[in-house]
Write a protein that holds these residues in place. Structure first.
Motif, PDB file in Angstrom:
ATOM      1  N   UNK A 160      -3.492 -13.241 -21.878  1.00 29.41           N
ATOM      2  CA  UNK A 160      -2.040 -13.363 -21.855  1.00 29.41           C
ATOM      3  C   UNK A 160      -1.366 -12.198 -21.149  1.00 29.41           C
ATOM      4  N   UNK A 161      -2.058 -11.084 -20.970  1.00 28.87           N
ATOM      5  CA  UNK A 161      -1.412  -9.953 -20.298  1.00 28.87           C
ATOM      6  C   UNK A 161      -1.187 -10.244 -18.816  1.00 28.87           C
ATOM      7  N   UNK A 162      -1.793 -11.303 -18.287  1.00 28.71           N
ATOM      8  CA  UNK A 162      -1.561 -11.664 -16.887  1.00 28.71           C
ATOM      9  C   UNK A 162      -0.093 -11.964 -16.619  1.00 28.71           C
ATOM     10  N   UNK A 163       0.653 -12.340 -17.643  1.00 30.92           N
ATOM     11  CA  UNK A 163       2.089 -12.594 -17.501  1.00 30.92           C
ATOM     12  C   UNK A 163       2.937 -11.357 -17.810  1.00 30.92           C
ATOM     13  N   UNK A 164       2.288 -10.264 -18.171  1.00 26.23           N
ATOM     14  CA  UNK A 164       2.999  -9.060 -18.601  1.00 26.23           C
ATOM     15  C   UNK A 164       2.832  -7.884 -17.654  1.00 26.23           C
ATOM     16  N   UNK A 165       1.934  -8.013 -16.662  1.00 21.15           N
ATOM     17  CA  UNK A 165       1.640  -6.882 -15.785  1.00 21.15           C
ATOM     18  C   UNK A 165       1.706  -7.311 -14.327  1.00 21.15           C
ATOM     19  N   UNK A 166       1.847  -6.320 -13.444  1.00 25.75           N
ATOM     20  CA  UNK A 166       1.638  -6.486 -12.017  1.00 25.75           C
ATOM     21  C   UNK A 166       0.608  -5.439 -11.627  1.00 25.75           C
ATOM     22  N   UNK A 167      -0.488  -5.869 -11.003  1.00 25.60           N
ATOM     23  CA  UNK A 167      -1.578  -4.964 -10.655  1.00 25.60           C
ATOM     24  C   UNK A 167      -1.485  -4.585  -9.183  1.00 25.60           C
ATOM     25  N   UNK A 168      -1.392  -3.292  -8.913  1.00 28.65           N
ATOM     26  CA  UNK A 168      -1.441  -2.765  -7.556  1.00 28.65           C
ATOM     27  C   UNK A 168      -2.835  -2.197  -7.357  1.00 28.65           C
ATOM     28  N   UNK A 169      -3.679  -2.904  -6.595  1.00 26.11           N
ATOM     29  CA  UNK A 169      -5.081  -2.480  -6.479  1.00 26.11           C
ATOM     30  C   UNK A 169      -5.424  -2.094  -5.056  1.00 26.11           C
ATOM     31  N   UNK A 170      -5.993  -0.912  -4.919  1.00 23.26           N
ATOM     32  CA  UNK A 170      -6.574  -0.481  -3.661  1.00 23.26           C
ATOM     33  C   UNK A 170      -8.048  -0.848  -3.685  1.00 23.26           C
ATOM     34  N   UNK A 171      -8.400  -1.899  -2.953  1.00 25.14           N
ATOM     35  CA  UNK A 171      -9.783  -2.365  -2.967  1.00 25.14           C
ATOM     36  C   UNK A 171     -10.064  -3.351  -1.850  1.00 25.14           C
ATOM     37  N   UNK A 172     -11.312  -3.439  -1.453  1.00 25.17           N
ATOM     38  CA  UNK A 172     -11.707  -4.326  -0.364  1.00 25.17           C
ATOM     39  C   UNK A 172     -11.254  -3.784   0.983  1.00 25.17           C
ATOM     40  N   UNK A 173     -11.526  -4.550   2.020  1.00 28.58           N
ATOM     41  CA  UNK A 173     -11.072  -4.223   3.367  1.00 28.58           C
ATOM     42  C   UNK A 173     -10.096  -5.290   3.846  1.00 28.58           C
ATOM     43  N   UNK A 174      -9.550  -5.078   5.025  1.00 31.23           N
ATOM     44  CA  UNK A 174      -8.611  -6.036   5.599  1.00 31.23           C
ATOM     45  C   UNK A 174      -9.269  -7.414   5.721  1.00 31.23           C
ATOM     46  N   UNK A 175      -8.453  -8.454   5.633  1.00 33.45           N
ATOM     47  CA  UNK A 175      -8.982  -9.817   5.753  1.00 33.45           C
ATOM     48  C   UNK A 175      -9.688 -10.026   7.086  1.00 33.45           C
ATOM     49  N   UNK A 176      -9.264  -9.292   8.098  1.00 32.38           N
ATOM     50  CA  UNK A 176      -9.874  -9.430   9.425  1.00 32.38           C
ATOM     51  C   UNK A 176     -11.126  -8.572   9.575  1.00 32.38           C
ATOM     52  N   UNK A 177     -11.427  -7.715   8.590  1.00 36.74           N
ATOM     53  CA  UNK A 177     -12.602  -6.854   8.686  1.00 36.74           C
ATOM     54  C   UNK A 177     -13.873  -7.697   8.598  1.00 36.74           C
ATOM     55  N   UNK A 178     -14.971  -7.175   9.120  1.00 41.47           N
ATOM     56  CA  UNK A 178     -16.185  -7.993   9.222  1.00 41.47           C
ATOM     57  C   UNK A 178     -16.882  -8.206   7.888  1.00 41.47           C
ATOM     58  N   UNK A 179     -16.563  -7.389   6.866  1.00 44.80           N
ATOM     59  CA  UNK A 179     -17.069  -7.648   5.518  1.00 44.80           C
ATOM     60  C   UNK A 179     -16.100  -7.014   4.521  1.00 44.80           C
ATOM     61  N   UNK A 180     -16.412  -7.125   3.256  1.00 46.80           N
ATOM     62  CA  UNK A 180     -15.551  -6.507   2.248  1.00 46.80           C
ATOM     63  C   UNK A 180     -16.349  -5.552   1.366  1.00 46.80           C
ATOM     64  N   UNK A 181     -17.319  -4.869   1.984  1.00 44.85           N
ATOM     65  CA  UNK A 181     -18.181  -3.942   1.253  1.00 44.85           C
ATOM     66  C   UNK A 181     -17.528  -2.569   1.139  1.00 44.85           C
ATOM     67  N   UNK A 182     -16.400  -2.547   0.482  1.00 47.50           N
ATOM     68  CA  UNK A 182     -15.650  -1.317   0.224  1.00 47.50           C
ATOM     69  C   UNK A 182     -16.053  -0.779  -1.138  1.00 47.50           C
ATOM     70  N   UNK A 183     -16.011   0.542  -1.312  1.00 50.30           N
ATOM     71  CA  UNK A 183     -16.589   1.178  -2.494  1.00 50.30           C
ATOM     72  C   UNK A 183     -16.017   0.627  -3.798  1.00 50.30           C
TER      73      UNK A 183
END
Length: 317
Positions: A160-183
Motif C-alpha cells: 500500500x505504500x506505493x500510493x504514499x511515496x514517490x521514488x527517485x532512483x538513480x539506477x540503470x543506464x540510458x534506454x539507448x545504452x547497449x545494456x543496463x549493467x549499472x552497479x
C-alpha cells in the motif's frame, strides 16, 4: 540492444493517471528520506550534504544505509554497515551528531533472493511506517542512490505504500545504452524489477548516457571547496583518494551523479524528463520493453554546470 518481454510477477491496480499526477515536480518544501551507500564511492557523501544544505526545500526525515558488495567489503552486510558508519561521519562533519541516533537506520544485510521475499530491516520497517503515516495528498519522497533493496523490501512488506511515496532512483543506464549493467541495478536485479514492476511512482535517473554528465575534476574541487569547512576538506580528500585508488592519473575526473535526484527536487531548471513505459530490467542485463507498462518519469538530460554550481555554493557555506 536485446529486447525481452518477461515481467515480474506482482500486478498492481494503481491507475496510470494517479501515477502521472504524482510524477509532477512538487512545489514548496517536501518530506524526504535518503537511501544511500556512501562507503561505496564518494558521490553519496556529496548527495547527503547537498540535501542537508537545502533545508528550505527538503525536510530530510531519515537516512537508510543500503547494501553493496565490491572489492571494498567482504559482503553486502559489511557494505551496509560501513555505509551506516560513513553516514554518521558526514553528519558529524556537518555538526549534526545529535541526529545520528534519531534518523540513521541500518538497512538490508543481503540482496533479495527473489521478487516475493523482502529483506526485513530497520530501514524497510521505518519506510513503511513513515509512508503509511503520510496524508493521501502529500507523498513521501524517497531519494534512492544505491541498490534498491531497502525500498523494494518495504514495498513487498506493505504494498500500500506505493500510493504514499514517490521514488527517485538513480539506477540503470540510458534506454539507448547497449545494456543496463549499472552497479546499483546489477547489485540487486530482483529489487529493481519489484520497483519498476509494482506501479509505484518512479522518477528514474539513468547513469551512463544521462547523469554521467555530472563530473568534477581535482582542480575544480580544490578551487571551490578546499579550506571552506571541515566537510569540504573531507570531500576533497576522499574524492582524490578515490581517483588514486582507481589509478586515474594526474588528469582525473570523477562522476558525482548521485546529486542528480537531489537537484531534481530543488527549485531550479536543471533537468529534462519525459514519461516512458516502465522499463523492466531482465536478469541478463537488458531492459524488457512493453509499451503497455505503467508510466514512469524518465530523466534524459541534466544541466551539469547549473547543478554543480549550486552544489558547490551550498557546500562551501
Amino acid at each position: 540492444m536485446d529486447i525481452h518481454y518477461d515481467h515480474p510477477a506482482p500486478a498492481h491496480d494503481i491507475p496510470p493517471e494517479f501515477i502521472v499526477s504524482r510524477l509532477k515536480k512538487p512545489a514548496g518544501r517536501v518530506s524526504a528520506v535518503l537511501d544511500t551507500d556512501p562507503f561505496n564511492e564518494v558521490d553519496d557523501q556529496f548527495a547527503l550534504a547537498y540535501i542537508l544544505r537545502s533545508p528550505e526545500r527538503i525536510d530530510l526525515q531519515a537516512i537508510y544505509a543500503a547494501p553493496f558488495h565490491n572489492e571494498k567489503v567482504a559482503s553486502a552486510a559489511e557494505g551496509m554497515e560501513r555505509s551506516y558508519q560513513e553516514t554518521h561521519r558526514i553528519l558529524a562533519l556537518m555538526g549534526r551528531e545529535g541526529d545520528c541516533g534519531q534518523m540513521v537506520y541500518r538497512g538490508s544485510d543481503r540482496f533479495l533472493a527473489d521478487e516475493e521475499t523482502p529483506v526485513d530491516s530497520s530501514a524497510a520497517r521505518d519506510l513503511v511506517a513513515r509512508a503509511m503515516a503520510r496524508p493521501d495528498g502529500d507523498p513521501l519522497y524517497v531519494i534512492a542512490i544505491g541498490a534498491i533493496t531497502n525500498v523494494a523490501s518495504a514495498l513487498l512488506i506493505e504494498p500500500a505504500i506505493a500510493r504514499k511515496v514517490v521514488v527517485l532512483w538513480l539506477g540503470g543506464h540510458a534506454l539507448e545504452w547497449f545494456n543496463t549493467k549499472e552497479f546499483n541495478m546489477l547489485q540487486d536485479v530482483a529489487a529493481a524489477r519489484v520497483l519498476l514492476g509494482c506501479g509505484v511512482p518512479v522518477v528514474l535517473f539513468p547513469c551512463n548516457g544521462v547523469v554521467s554528465a555530472l563530473t568534477t575534476t581535482g582542480p575544480e574541487i580544490e578551487h571551490w571547496l578546499r579550506g571552506k569547512n571541515q566537510l569540504c576538506d573531507y570531500l576533497c580528500d576522499i574524492t582524490r583518494e578515490e581517483a588514486e585508488r582507481n589509478r586515474q592519473g594526474p588528469f582525473w575526473s570523477r562522476t558525482i551523479w548521485d546529486v542528480a535526484p537531489v537537484a531534481w527536487l530543488l527549485e531550479m531548471d536543471c533537468t529534462e524528463a519525459r514519461l516512458e513505459p516502465a522499463p523492466i530490467p531482465s536478469y541478463d542485463g537488458y531492459y524488457s520493453i512493453c509499451p503497455c507498462n505503467h508510466p514512469i518519469l524518465y530523466v534524459y538530460s541534466v544541466r551539469r554546470d547549473r547543478i554543480i554550481g549550486d552544489l558547490y555554493t551550498k557546500l562551501a557555506r
